[in-house]
Motif scaffolding. Structure first.
Motif, PDB file in Angstrom:
ATOM      1  N   LEU A  78       0.757  -1.121   0.360  1.00 37.67           N
ATOM      2  CA  LEU A  78       0.120  -0.003   0.227  1.00 37.67           C
ATOM      3  C   LEU A  78       0.736   1.369  -0.079  1.00 37.67           C
ATOM      4  CD1 LEU A  78      -2.419  -1.656   2.319  1.00 37.67           C
ATOM      5  CD2 LEU A  78      -3.027  -0.510   0.342  1.00 37.67           C
ATOM      6  N   ILE A  79       1.826   1.569   0.890  1.00 35.50           N
ATOM      7  CA  ILE A  79       2.661   1.845   0.939  1.00 35.50           C
ATOM      8  C   ILE A  79       3.523   2.304  -0.394  1.00 35.50           C
ATOM      9  CG2 ILE A  79       4.894   3.163   1.468  1.00 35.50           C
ATOM     10  CD1 ILE A  79       4.296   1.861   4.412  1.00 35.50           C
ATOM     11  N   GLY A  80       4.289   1.522  -1.301  1.00 37.67           N
ATOM     12  CA  GLY A  80       4.522   1.343  -2.663  1.00 37.67           C
ATOM     13  C   GLY A  80       3.668   1.974  -3.896  1.00 37.67           C
ATOM     14  N   LEU A  81       2.302   1.935  -3.395  1.00 38.17           N
ATOM     15  CA  LEU A  81       1.142   2.741  -4.435  1.00 38.17           C
ATOM     16  C   LEU A  81       0.990   3.301  -4.080  1.00 38.17           C
ATOM     17  CD1 LEU A  81      -1.402  -0.363  -4.078  1.00 38.17           C
ATOM     18  CD2 LEU A  81      -0.711  -0.362  -6.236  1.00 38.17           C
ATOM     19  N   GLY A  82       1.521   4.470  -3.384  1.00 36.27           N
ATOM     20  CA  GLY A  82       1.859   5.773  -2.774  1.00 36.27           C
ATOM     21  C   GLY A  82       2.654   6.214  -3.314  1.00 36.27           C
ATOM     22  N   ARG A  83       3.965   5.900  -3.031  1.00 35.28           N
ATOM     23  CA  ARG A  83       4.937   6.466  -3.316  1.00 35.28           C
ATOM     24  C   ARG A  83       4.584   6.435  -4.987  1.00 35.28           C
ATOM     25  NH1 ARG A  83       8.127   2.455  -5.815  1.00 35.28           N
ATOM     26  NH2 ARG A  83       8.204   0.812  -4.097  1.00 35.28           N
ATOM     27  N   LEU A  84       4.436   5.342  -5.582  1.00 33.76           N
ATOM     28  CA  LEU A  84       4.112   4.924  -6.996  1.00 33.76           C
ATOM     29  C   LEU A  84       3.779   5.911  -7.529  1.00 33.76           C
ATOM     30  CD1 LEU A  84       4.347   1.865  -7.715  1.00 33.76           C
ATOM     31  CD2 LEU A  84       6.235   3.343  -8.280  1.00 33.76           C
ATOM     32  N   ALA A  85       2.244   6.471  -6.974  1.00 34.11           N
ATOM     33  CA  ALA A  85       0.997   7.466  -7.733  1.00 34.11           C
ATOM     34  C   ALA A  85       2.193   9.090  -7.314  1.00 34.11           C
ATOM     35  CB  ALA A  85      -0.072   7.589  -6.456  1.00 34.11           C
ATOM     36  N   GLY A  86       2.792   9.223  -6.747  1.00 28.48           N
ATOM     37  CA  GLY A  86       3.898  10.321  -6.295  1.00 28.48           C
ATOM     38  C   GLY A  86       4.872  10.479  -7.348  1.00 28.48           C
ATOM     39  N   GLY A  87       4.929   9.332  -8.116  1.00 25.81           N
ATOM     40  CA  GLY A  87       6.341   9.265  -8.990  1.00 25.81           C
ATOM     41  C   GLY A  87       7.439   9.102  -8.607  1.00 25.81           C
ATOM     42  N   TYR A  88       7.335   8.008  -7.407  1.00 27.22           N
ATOM     43  CA  TYR A  88       8.816   7.961  -6.345  1.00 27.22           C
ATOM     44  C   TYR A  88       8.895   6.520  -7.209  1.00 27.22           C
ATOM     45  CZ  TYR A  88       9.074  12.360  -4.004  1.00 27.22           C
ATOM     46  OH  TYR A  88       8.759  13.686  -3.838  1.00 27.22           O
ATOM     47  N   LYS A  89       9.970   6.155  -7.535  1.00 25.97           N
ATOM     48  CA  LYS A  89      10.371   4.526  -7.970  1.00 25.97           C
ATOM     49  C   LYS A  89      11.387   3.864  -6.707  1.00 25.97           C
ATOM     50  CE  LYS A  89      10.056   5.988 -12.846  1.00 25.97           C
ATOM     51  NZ  LYS A  89      11.130   6.066 -13.579  1.00 25.97           N
ATOM     52  N   PRO A  90      11.549   3.036  -7.088  1.00 24.98           N
ATOM     53  CA  PRO A  90      12.482   2.142  -5.682  1.00 24.98           C
ATOM     54  C   PRO A  90      13.941   3.046  -6.019  1.00 24.98           C
ATOM     55  CG  PRO A  90      11.352   0.048  -6.893  1.00 24.98           C
ATOM     56  CD  PRO A  90      10.931   2.002  -7.648  1.00 24.98           C
ATOM     57  N   GLU A  91      14.423   3.340  -6.798  1.00 31.68           N
ATOM     58  CA  GLU A  91      15.773   4.067  -6.328  1.00 31.68           C
ATOM     59  C   GLU A  91      15.265   5.098  -6.322  1.00 31.68           C
ATOM     60  OE1 GLU A  91      14.456   4.245 -10.925  1.00 31.68           O
ATOM     61  OE2 GLU A  91      14.133   2.941  -9.365  1.00 31.68           O
ATOM     62  N   ASP A  92      14.969   5.420  -5.772  1.00 32.07           N
ATOM     63  CA  ASP A  92      14.431   7.151  -4.708  1.00 32.07           C
ATOM     64  C   ASP A  92      14.204   6.744  -3.456  1.00 32.07           C
ATOM     65  OD1 ASP A  92      14.273   8.304  -7.400  1.00 32.07           O
ATOM     66  OD2 ASP A  92      12.240   7.674  -7.940  1.00 32.07           O
ATOM     67  N   LEU A  93      14.319   5.603  -2.882  1.00 32.61           N
ATOM     68  CA  LEU A  93      13.453   5.529  -1.743  1.00 32.61           C
ATOM     69  C   LEU A  93      14.847   5.934  -0.271  1.00 32.61           C
ATOM     70  CD1 LEU A  93      11.700   1.506  -1.688  1.00 32.61           C
ATOM     71  CD2 LEU A  93      10.646   4.233  -1.150  1.00 32.61           C
ATOM     72  N   ASN A  94      14.475   6.055   0.879  1.00 37.70           N
ATOM     73  CA  ASN A  94      15.082   5.776   1.821  1.00 37.70           C
ATOM     74  C   ASN A  94      16.287   4.560   1.916  1.00 37.70           C
ATOM     75  OD1 ASN A  94      12.411   5.772   3.247  1.00 37.70           O
ATOM     76  ND2 ASN A  94      14.106   5.327   4.593  1.00 37.70           N
ATOM     77  N   TRP A 119       4.693  11.979   2.496  1.00 37.14           N
ATOM     78  CA  TRP A 119       4.076  12.545   1.858  1.00 37.14           C
ATOM     79  C   TRP A 119       3.295  11.733   1.201  1.00 37.14           C
ATOM     80  CZ3 TRP A 119       0.400  13.422  -1.307  1.00 37.14           C
ATOM     81  CH2 TRP A 119      -0.249  14.374  -0.858  1.00 37.14           C
ATOM     82  N   TRP A 120       4.023  10.942   0.003  1.00 36.98           N
ATOM     83  CA  TRP A 120       2.985  10.406  -0.323  1.00 36.98           C
ATOM     84  C   TRP A 120       2.855   8.932  -0.455  1.00 36.98           C
ATOM     85  CZ3 TRP A 120      -0.251  11.343  -4.510  1.00 36.98           C
ATOM     86  CH2 TRP A 120       0.153  12.683  -4.843  1.00 36.98           C
ATOM     87  N   SER A 121       3.272   8.373   0.421  1.00 33.99           N
ATOM     88  CA  SER A 121       3.857   7.321   1.298  1.00 33.99           C
ATOM     89  C   SER A 121       2.898   7.151   2.087  1.00 33.99           C
ATOM     90  CB  SER A 121       5.075   6.798   2.095  1.00 33.99           C
ATOM     91  OG  SER A 121       5.950   6.621   1.136  1.00 33.99           O
ATOM     92  N   ARG A 122       2.009   8.418   3.046  1.00 33.92           N
ATOM     93  CA  ARG A 122       1.612   7.971   3.702  1.00 33.92           C
ATOM     94  C   ARG A 122      -0.167   9.183   3.303  1.00 33.92           C
ATOM     95  NH1 ARG A 122       3.956  12.904   7.796  1.00 33.92           N
ATOM     96  NH2 ARG A 122       5.493  11.142   9.496  1.00 33.92           N
TER      97      ARG A 122
END
Length: 432
Positions: A78-94, A119-122
């Motif tokens: 679910l967090i992955g779906l949120g950050r994907l909607a914001g344009g964040y890919k696995p290489e952008d993760l902390n 923000w997008w993960s939340r």
């Protein structure tokens, strides 16, 4: 005015307004929610969404290691779906937060999620929180009236505890959402069962609809377990509710048919929960029962390590001291209202409400009176609240289900008191 207040259109408008208010509060100010260090781990492992889609179950990434043992992966998806909607890919993760290092060092190492990523993960959590609280509002309104529903809304929207923990990118919110969704499905199943039993001669095909809704509830329990492993405890409440409702609820079905559908519905519902729980976690595929047991064992071991590493957050062994701290947390520190001494007010309302819910649940099962919301809420929430109170750790987020259940009981308690006062006033006016 009374006819308007009791009309279907007014109730629908009221429900939509409640949803809009909850959505407006939970979906604004997400960036202002205080950062929880565990969020770093959940956001980092949201890459398991892509791993699910691109790697086979026999991949080493789905093998036995810390990330596959510590918790199931649904919340990460679910967090992955949120950050994907914001344009964040696995290489952008902390990278994961290191608890043995200070804040500055963690930031320097890239362990703090970037503000946009956070923000997008939340965002999915905030949306699910609004929906979960809305469903609770609907059920409380049905079981104890508008005052109970409104009080619960106020207790949620005015409580910093809920507005913080239900919006963080972690597993608590989807666990709550799917548990409440299972509760709503049980609510519908009980209504359909009552309709079927009211027929003069209940036949097997009339019971298929309630069984289907109980199956839906089982799927939701499986989703809850796939978010956090203790979510599977909700299936035990579902099992008990299915058995009791088919066997105890009065109606025209003969005892043999009742027993057949009670056993069938209970087993199928739990099977559905386990099937969904396993299907969403490829780590379990090789040996579902053994690997699930290993996950439970790992959680116990990890909690022992946490107890040793954070002695200042361990609850005392003394039952009285433990009870004092737990009641302080549930009925004052993390409750609303939470002024000094509010524990006794909240505890009193919750005790009245719990008694009323138990009475209503029993009356429903024995005579079909009142709304079945009470039985559904208690059956699904109580096992998770009880499991949470068994932990030796005094950590705020671990109290989520006890605090939610206490808020529900408090709302019902206030609704009960208000109804009694109105009845007494009405009687007084008639006698005057």
């Amino acid at each position: 005015m009374p006819s308007l207040l009791h009309s279907h259109r007014f109730a629908l408008a009221e429900a939509l307004l409640a949803l809009l208010i909850l959505s407006a509060v939970f979906l604004t100010g997400i960036d202002k929610v205080s950062y929880g260090e565990d969020e770093s781990h959940w956001i980092h492992t949201s890459s398991y969404l892509e791993i699910l889609l691109t790697h086979k179950p026999d991949s080493p990434l789905w093998g036995e290691h810390y990330w596959t043992l510590t918790q199931p992966p649904m919340a990460r998806y679910l967090i992955g779906l949120g950050r994907l909607a914001g344009g964040y890919k696995p290489e952008d993760l902390n990278t994961p937060w290191q608890f043995d290092q200070d804040y500055e060092t963690n930031v320097a190492q890239g362990n703090l999620p970037e503000s946009g990523l956070l923000w997008w993960s939340r965002l999915p959590m905030s949306a699910l929180a609004a929906l979960a609280c809305w469903l609770i509002f609907l059920m409380l309104r049905a079981v104890a009236g508008r005052i109970a529903g409104y009080y619960f809304l106020l207790a949620v929207l005015s409580n910093a505890y809920f507005l913080t923990h239900l919006r963080r990118a972690m597993s608590e919110t989807p666990l709550l959402f799917f548990t409440i969704l299972a509760t709503a499905a049980c609510w519908k199943a009980l209504r359909e069962l009552h309709k079927a039993y009211q027929q003069e001669a209940t036949i097997a095909k009339n019971l298929r609809k309630p069984v289907t809704w109980f199956l839906v509830a089982g799927v939701c329990c499986g989703l809850a377990g796939a978010c956090k492993i203790n979510g599977l405890f909700s299936a035990s409440g579902l099992f008990a509710l299915v058995m009791l409702s088919f066997l105890l609820l009065p109606g025209g079905a003969d005892r043999g048919l009742r027993q057949t559908f009670a056993i069938r519905g209970a087993i199928l519902s739990v099977f559905a929960a386990l099937l969904v729980f396993i299907a969403l976690n490829p780590y379990l595929y090789s040996n579902p029962l053994v690997n699930t047991a290993r996950m439970f064992k790992f959680r116990v071991q990890e909690m022992s390590i946490q107890v040793a590493g954070f002695p200042e957050n361990v609850l005392p062994n003394s039952p009285l001291q433990r009870l004092d701290i737990i009641s302080q947390r549930i009925f004052e520190d993390y409750a609303w209202p939470n002024f000094s001494g509010a524990r006794w007010l909240n505890l009193t309302l919750a005790a009245v409400g719990l008694g009323n819910l138990l009475w209503r649940a029993w009356r429903w099962l024995r005579s079909g009176e009142n709304d079945p919301s009470a039985a559904a809420l208690l059956a699904l929430l109580a096992p998770l609240a009880t499991a949470a109170l068994a932990t030796p750790l005094d950590w705020d987020r671990y109290y989520l289900f006890p605090v939610v259940l206490a808020a529900c009981c408090g709302a019902v308690g206030l609704g009960t008191v208000a109804k009694r006062l109105r009845k007494a006033e009405s009687t007084k006016n008639r006698l005057a």
